[in-house]
Motif scaffolding. Structure first.
Motif, PDB file in Angstrom:
ATOM      1  N   GLN A 204       0.832  -1.206   0.000  1.00  0.00           N
ATOM      2  CA  GLN A 204       0.000   0.000   0.000  1.00  0.00           C
ATOM      3  C   GLN A 204       0.865   1.253   0.000  1.00  0.00           C
ATOM      4  OE1 GLN A 204      -2.816  -0.208   3.208  1.00  0.00           O
ATOM      5  NE2 GLN A 204      -3.619  -2.197   2.578  1.00  0.00           N
ATOM      6  N   MET A 205       1.961   1.219   0.765  1.00  0.00           N
ATOM      7  CA  MET A 205       2.882   2.360   0.757  1.00  0.00           C
ATOM      8  C   MET A 205       3.486   2.566  -0.629  1.00  0.00           C
ATOM      9  SD  MET A 205       4.953   1.921   4.355  1.00  0.00           S
ATOM     10  CE  MET A 205       4.139   2.060   5.947  1.00  0.00           C
ATOM     11  N   LYS A 207       2.111   2.093  -3.355  1.00  0.00           N
ATOM     12  CA  LYS A 207       1.107   2.712  -4.228  1.00  0.00           C
ATOM     13  C   LYS A 207       0.807   4.154  -3.826  1.00  0.00           C
ATOM     14  CE  LYS A 207      -1.144  -1.682  -5.312  1.00  0.00           C
ATOM     15  NZ  LYS A 207      -2.404  -2.481  -5.216  1.00  0.00           N
ATOM     16  N   GLY A 208       1.518   4.657  -2.841  1.00  0.00           N
ATOM     17  CA  GLY A 208       1.360   6.054  -2.455  1.00  0.00           C
ATOM     18  C   GLY A 208       0.477   6.296  -1.249  1.00  0.00           C
ATOM     19  N   LYS A 209      -0.002   5.209  -0.596  1.00  0.00           N
ATOM     20  CA  LYS A 209      -0.832   5.373   0.593  1.00  0.00           C
ATOM     21  C   LYS A 209       0.062   5.410   1.831  1.00  0.00           C
ATOM     22  CE  LYS A 209      -4.729   2.933  -1.523  1.00  0.00           C
ATOM     23  NZ  LYS A 209      -5.671   1.785  -1.407  1.00  0.00           N
ATOM     24  N   PHE A 210       0.601   6.585   2.070  1.00  0.00           N
ATOM     25  CA  PHE A 210       1.571   6.722   3.158  1.00  0.00           C
ATOM     26  C   PHE A 210       0.926   7.000   4.508  1.00  0.00           C
ATOM     27  CE2 PHE A 210       3.832   8.198  -0.716  1.00  0.00           C
ATOM     28  CZ  PHE A 210       4.708   7.138  -0.813  1.00  0.00           C
ATOM     29  N   ASP A 211      -0.417   6.997   4.543  1.00  0.00           N
ATOM     30  CA  ASP A 211      -1.082   7.197   5.834  1.00  0.00           C
ATOM     31  C   ASP A 211      -1.282   5.872   6.570  1.00  0.00           C
ATOM     32  OD1 ASP A 211      -4.552   7.230   4.763  1.00  0.00           O
ATOM     33  OD2 ASP A 211      -2.787   6.349   3.828  1.00  0.00           O
ATOM     34  N   VAL A 212      -1.040   4.729   5.900  1.00  0.00           N
ATOM     35  CA  VAL A 212      -1.190   3.436   6.577  1.00  0.00           C
ATOM     36  C   VAL A 212       0.039   3.171   7.428  1.00  0.00           C
ATOM     37  CG1 VAL A 212      -2.676   2.504   4.778  1.00  0.00           C
ATOM     38  CG2 VAL A 212      -0.202   2.197   4.592  1.00  0.00           C
ATOM     39  N   ASN A 230       7.437   2.097   9.143  1.00  0.00           N
ATOM     40  CA  ASN A 230       6.574   3.168   9.653  1.00  0.00           C
ATOM     41  C   ASN A 230       7.311   4.500   9.661  1.00  0.00           C
ATOM     42  OD1 ASN A 230       4.362   1.493  10.081  1.00  0.00           O
ATOM     43  ND2 ASN A 230       4.925   1.037  12.196  1.00  0.00           N
ATOM     44  N   TYR A 231       8.571   4.468  10.031  1.00  0.00           N
ATOM     45  CA  TYR A 231       9.378   5.692  10.026  1.00  0.00           C
ATOM     46  C   TYR A 231       9.558   6.209   8.602  1.00  0.00           C
ATOM     47  CZ  TYR A 231      13.409   8.779  10.563  1.00  0.00           C
ATOM     48  OH  TYR A 231      14.262   9.854  10.522  1.00  0.00           O
ATOM     49  N   MET A 232       9.765   5.284   7.651  1.00  0.00           N
ATOM     50  CA  MET A 232       9.907   5.689   6.253  1.00  0.00           C
ATOM     51  C   MET A 232       8.646   6.392   5.752  1.00  0.00           C
ATOM     52  SD  MET A 232      10.266   3.273   2.887  1.00  0.00           S
ATOM     53  CE  MET A 232       8.529   2.862   3.058  1.00  0.00           C
ATOM     54  N   ALA A 233       7.461   5.801   6.049  1.00  0.00           N
ATOM     55  CA  ALA A 233       6.203   6.422   5.625  1.00  0.00           C
ATOM     56  C   ALA A 233       6.032   7.796   6.252  1.00  0.00           C
ATOM     57  CB  ALA A 233       5.030   5.513   5.993  1.00  0.00           C
ATOM     58  N   GLN A 234       6.406   7.908   7.506  1.00  0.00           N
ATOM     59  CA  GLN A 234       6.309   9.199   8.195  1.00  0.00           C
ATOM     60  C   GLN A 234       7.212  10.235   7.532  1.00  0.00           C
ATOM     61  OE1 GLN A 234       7.099   8.891  12.376  1.00  0.00           O
ATOM     62  NE2 GLN A 234       7.237  11.112  12.675  1.00  0.00           N
ATOM     63  N   GLU A 235       8.424   9.801   7.155  1.00  0.00           N
ATOM     64  CA  GLU A 235       9.350  10.723   6.501  1.00  0.00           C
ATOM     65  C   GLU A 235       8.869  11.128   5.117  1.00  0.00           C
ATOM     66  OE1 GLU A 235      12.348  12.193   7.640  1.00  0.00           O
ATOM     67  OE2 GLU A 235      11.282  11.611   9.465  1.00  0.00           O
ATOM     68  N   VAL A 237       5.701  11.328   4.183  1.00  0.00           N
ATOM     69  CA  VAL A 237       4.631  12.312   4.409  1.00  0.00           C
ATOM     70  C   VAL A 237       5.233  13.680   4.720  1.00  0.00           C
ATOM     71  CG1 VAL A 237       2.734  12.949   5.944  1.00  0.00           C
ATOM     72  CG2 VAL A 237       2.952  10.583   5.146  1.00  0.00           C
ATOM     73  N   ARG A 238       6.267  13.662   5.530  1.00  0.00           N
ATOM     74  CA  ARG A 238       6.925  14.930   5.869  1.00  0.00           C
ATOM     75  C   ARG A 238       7.568  15.551   4.629  1.00  0.00           C
ATOM     76  NH1 ARG A 238      11.703  17.036   7.272  1.00  0.00           N
ATOM     77  NH2 ARG A 238      12.787  15.077   6.828  1.00  0.00           N
ATOM     78  N   SER A 239       8.157  14.712   3.775  1.00  0.00           N
ATOM     79  CA  SER A 239       8.783  15.225   2.553  1.00  0.00           C
ATOM     80  C   SER A 239       7.742  15.815   1.611  1.00  0.00           C
ATOM     81  CB  SER A 239       9.545  14.101   1.844  1.00  0.00           C
ATOM     82  OG  SER A 239      10.594  13.619   2.660  1.00  0.00           O
ATOM     83  N   ASN A 240       6.567  15.144   1.533  1.00  0.00           N
ATOM     84  CA  ASN A 240       5.507  15.696   0.685  1.00  0.00           C
ATOM     85  C   ASN A 240       5.034  17.055   1.219  1.00  0.00           C
ATOM     86  OD1 ASN A 240       5.508  13.549  -1.106  1.00  0.00           O
ATOM     87  ND2 ASN A 240       3.936  12.408   0.014  1.00  0.00           N
TER      88      ASN A 240
END
Length: 467
Positions: A204-205, A207-212, A230-235, A237-240
């Motif tokens: 899911q990540m 595919k761009g769903k970084f809120d999961v 989880n840290y990668m997804a958080q980063e 989101v922060r980068s976006n």
């Protein structure tokens, strides 16, 4: 049946290790039991011969005739549940405790070793009864002659008991293996389930769903992996967010030089200023223009690293007409290399899509085919109709692509030969546009022989393949 994967490997390896260990233990156990039972019978007969012979030798009748001698030996050496055979040194049976078949000749290994002075045994099938028997033979002195005492006992009951022990051992082994299998499946699930959860969330990540987020209190390496993702997804989101802030900031940065350029342009257009003031205004315009160029170049560099979202304007598109238009657009370029572009199909498939983006897709594919074709080559375009899909195939006879490069040719910014120019975004953008149309794109190529590109697009539901 467990499907292929880590779970299957864990269960299979754990089960095989225990199975092989259990098989080895059971084989050793059964061999030991059989040896113990057979040795017990052999030792019992051997001890009986020794004790009977110790009692017989001091009191035997030295001058008795042969018949009395044999009868006396039968009485002294007889053993319950065992046939006693008295055999001469030539191997002929002189008499038996049962009185049957006294004309047979013995030539088994126990008899030959008994002649050499050893007490020996032989296990095999009795030729008369067909039963499995054990024969124990020993040479003794009977009067002036030597005889071989041969004890023959049936092993059928013993073998039946051993068979029961074997079946019991197999049952125990099967129960142990079933327990091990259940335990190994549970162990595999405790490892595979967290991995499957992490894989699903990671997909899911991707595919761009970084809120999961990966949920679950996993320990050791799996816990570290889930925390890292989880840290990668958080980063990301922060980068976006940083990107959005950057766009907002750059918009303000663009507004300032544009305002200066517009103001001085209007001022200079009115006229009536001295040369020094005009020169100052032109310098400001030049400076702000250089600043704008720098900002635009930064935006372009940033845009190359981002994944842009596109909105499609959907309508009915005749693919054959679209490809004919593309052939006309590339005709002049192909003519310069002597390349022929042929549309080999009478089908007229109509799909639901964005005509401009579809044209961009096939224009890029056919243009690449022309670019990498040999002089006087041929490029063929064809349709393959299915129930719900149409596949457009573009096949050239050009230089082809190596297997190593074929795996990466659709990646962003990748170029097989950087000297050919371009940004390396063509096929990456084409792939994304095809996916936006809910289709797929595959490539097959042989180096030196040519390349085939297959674009598979869905047909409108409820409509015939050709319209």
């Amino acid at each position: 049946m467990i499907k292929k994967g880590i779970k299957r490997q864990i269960v299979l390896h754990y089960f095989l290790v225990v199975f092989m260990a259990l098989l080895l233990v059971e084989i050793i156990f059964l061999i030991a039991i059989r040896t113990y039972y057979y040795d017990t019978v052999y030792n019992h007969i051997q001890n009986h011969i020794r004790l009977a012979n110790d009692f017989y030798q001091p009191f035997r009748l030295p001058n008795s005739d042969n018949v009395n001698q044999l009868g006396e030996m039968l009485r002294h050496f007889d053993l319950d549940n065992t046939e006693l055979q008295i055999v001469n040194t030539s191997g002929r049976v002189l008499t038996t405790s049962t009185g049957f078949d006294t004309q047979q000749t013995i030539a088994s290994s126990d008899f030959t070793q008994a002649l050499a002075g050893d007490t020996s045994r032989w296990v095999g099938r009795d030729p008369g009864t067909g039963q499995i028997v054990m024969a124990v033979s020993q040479l003794v002195q009977g009067g002036e002659d030597q005889y071989v005492l041969r004890y023959v006992t049936s092993l059928e009951k013993m073998n039946n008991k051993l068979m029961n022990i074997t079946l019991f051992a197999i049952s125990i082994g099967a129960a142990v293996l079933a327990t091990v299998l259940a335990f190994s499946i549970g162990l595999a699930n405790s490892i595979v389930k967290p991995i499957n959860n992490i894989t699903t969330v990671s997909a899911q990540m991707a595919k761009g769903k970084f809120d999961v987020r990966i949920k679950g209190d996993y320990r050791y390496e799996l816990g570290e992996l889930s925390s890292t993702l989880n840290y990668m997804a958080q980063e990301i989101v922060r980068s976006n967010q940083v990107k959005d802030d950057f766009i907002s900031s750059i918009s303000h940065e663009l507004r300032t030089p544009l305002t200066s350029i517009k103001g001085w342009s209007e001022t200079l257009n009115v006229g009536g200023y001295d040369p020094e003031e005009t020169k100052l205004g032109m310098q400001i315009i030049t400076k702000e223009t250089d600043r704008l160029i720098g900002l635009v170049e930064e935006l372009l560099d940033f845009a190359k690293l981002q994944q842009n979202e596109m909105k499609l304007v959907m309508s009915s598109v005749n693919l054959k007409e679209l490809l004919q238009e593309i052939i006309l657009n590339l005709w002049a370029k192909a003519e310069q290399k002597g390349v022929k572009i042929l549309l080999e199909s009478e089908e007229k498939p109509v799909i639901h899509g964005d005509a401009n983006r579809l044209k961009q897709i096939f224009l890029n594919i056919v243009d690449n085919a022309v670019k990498f074709s040999h002089e006087n080559g041929v490029i063929t375009l064809s349709f393959t109709m299915e129930e719900k899909f149409v596949t457009v195939t573009v096949r050239d006879q050009g230089i082809g692509i190596s297997e190593e490069h074929l795996r990466r040719v659709k990646d962003r910014f990748f170029q097989v030969n950087p000297l050919n120019g371009g940004t390396g975004l063509g096929l990456a953008i084409t792939q994304q546009l095809v996916e936006l149309h809910h289709g797929s794109m595959e490539m097959e190529s042989v180096l030196g022989e040519g390349t085939s590109v297959m674009v598979r697009l869905p047909l409108p539901e409820g409509e015939p393949p050709g319209a």
